[in-house]
Design a protein around this motif. Structure first.
Motif, PDB file in Angstrom:
ATOM      1  N   THR A 188     -22.595  52.223  -6.190  1.00  0.00           N
ATOM      2  CA  THR A 188     -23.723  51.961  -5.283  1.00  0.00           C
ATOM      3  C   THR A 188     -24.990  52.700  -5.716  1.00  0.00           C
ATOM      4  N   HIS A 193     -27.563  48.185  -2.939  1.00  0.00           N
ATOM      5  CA  HIS A 193     -27.240  47.201  -1.902  1.00  0.00           C
ATOM      6  C   HIS A 193     -25.904  46.502  -2.199  1.00  0.00           C
ATOM      7  N   PRO A 195     -22.459  45.697  -1.284  1.00  0.00           N
ATOM      8  CA  PRO A 195     -21.587  45.804  -0.108  1.00  0.00           C
ATOM      9  C   PRO A 195     -20.124  46.102  -0.434  1.00  0.00           C
ATOM     10  N   TYR A 198     -19.563  49.796  -0.605  1.00  0.00           N
ATOM     11  CA  TYR A 198     -19.502  50.465   0.696  1.00  0.00           C
ATOM     12  C   TYR A 198     -18.219  50.135   1.452  1.00  0.00           C
ATOM     13  N   GLU A 199     -17.742  48.902   1.300  1.00  0.00           N
ATOM     14  CA  GLU A 199     -16.480  48.535   1.964  1.00  0.00           C
ATOM     15  C   GLU A 199     -15.344  49.441   1.505  1.00  0.00           C
ATOM     16  N   ALA A 221     -21.756  48.264   4.713  1.00  0.00           N
ATOM     17  CA  ALA A 221     -21.377  47.094   3.925  1.00  0.00           C
ATOM     18  C   ALA A 221     -21.910  45.818   4.565  1.00  0.00           C
ATOM     19  N   LYS A 222     -21.807  45.728   5.890  1.00  0.00           N
ATOM     20  CA  LYS A 222     -22.301  44.547   6.608  1.00  0.00           C
ATOM     21  C   LYS A 222     -23.831  44.465   6.534  1.00  0.00           C
ATOM     22  N   TYR A 224     -25.650  45.262   4.116  1.00  0.00           N
ATOM     23  CA  TYR A 224     -26.052  44.770   2.803  1.00  0.00           C
ATOM     24  C   TYR A 224     -25.410  43.432   2.431  1.00  0.00           C
ATOM     25  N   ALA A 226     -22.042  42.050   3.530  1.00  0.00           N
ATOM     26  CA  ALA A 226     -20.615  41.754   3.656  1.00  0.00           C
ATOM     27  C   ALA A 226     -20.417  40.725   4.769  1.00  0.00           C
TER      28      ALA A 226
END
Length: 290
Positions: A188, A193, A195, A198-199, A221-222, A224, A226
């Protein structure tokens, strides 16, 4: 005179081959890509070589990477994977990517194995390393071996978020969560950005039972991009994060919402489990208050 010319020619040839042998694997791969990739290639920031002599395959491969990491449409992914196979039937990563949405375990492993065997004839080392790593990870369950080969790819492409993220998966499967977290975090840094990065940071914190951190990163995550509707595993994971954070009503409402995304969501046992566990907790709380 002819002997002198012969020696000069031999000297030139030896000098040429010496220069060739001094080139690094990365330089050789870059030259291959420059030769065969389209001039306007969009790598989406992932920076991995494509071992195909068909220019369109280079762009399609990068598009599929973006689709995966940014939760793109499943049908679009499958369509492009099919197109790669049509254009270059022996491109190993095309076979690997085509396997992504295969649900039958035996068929899935057969496709990964086929990709791995094809990779033995690859021109590029990174292709061989990636497929060896994927085979070790997904078929052999040899996570240490997968780490070894993914690390080789990272050494070749130290600024590739895809390579670094994949190394993180090998650590994650082996329950080396701190090392996995560092890989996801680094991915990241290259694509802020991203996702999918981050997930899986959320997934690591979940495994470490730091559920507050898990929900923090699932929300990121959402933010960006997901999309639960494009990834049932994300939807299942998110439902359990709400449950673990004692947001029982939200977990139930979330499951009810994602069930509308299609049959695979309606038939998910994990979604049912998250819903039933949350309902039981909520009923218990209501009962204790009455």
């Amino acid at each position: 005179m002819s002997r002198i010319l012969h020696l000069v020619t031999l000297s030139l040839l030896l000098g040429f081959f010496s220069c060739q042998s001094q080139k690094t694997e990365r330089q050789l791969e870059d030259e291959f890509v420059q030769k065969y990739a389209p001039e306007n290639l969009n790598t989406h920031g992932f920076t991995l070589a494509v071992d195909s002599k068909v220019p369109e395959v280079h762009q399609l491969f990068n598009d599929l990477e973006a689709n995966f990491f940014f939760y793109g449409d499943k049908k679009e992914f499958e369509k492009k994977a099919e197109r790669i196979i049509e254009l270059d039937p022996n491109y190993p990563s095309g076979i690997l990517m085509k396997s992504f949405y295969v649900t039958d375990t035996t068929e899935y492993k057969n496709m990964v194995t086929k990709a791995y065997l094809l990779s033995k004839k690859s021109t590029l080392k990174s292709e061989q390393y990636i497929l060896q790593a994927e085979y070790s990870l997904l078929v052999e369950d040899d996570y240490k071996k997968a780490q070894k080969y993914f690390q080789k790819v990272v050494d070749l492409y130290p600024k590739s978020p895809a390579a670094i993220w994949s190394l993180g998966m090998a650590y994650y499967y082996n329950k080396e969560y701190d090392k996995a977290l560092e890989c996801y975090r680094k991915s990241t840094e290259f694509i802020p950005h991203l996702p999918k990065g981050y997930e899986f940071m959320a997934a690591v914190y979940y495994r470490k039972k730091n559920y507050r951190k898990a929900i923090e990163y699932i929300e990121k995550a959402k933010k960006y991009g997901a999309k639960p509707q494009n990834d049932i595993y994300f939807a299942e994971f998110e439902s359990f994060i709400y449950y673990r954070n004692k947001q029982f009503k939200k977990a139930m409402q979330y499951v009810e919402k994602v069930r509308e995304y299609g049959e695979i969501f309606k038939n998910s046992k994990d979604l049912d489990r998250a819903y039933n566990l949350s309902k039981a907790k909520l009923d218990s709380i209501k009962l204790s208050k009455s």
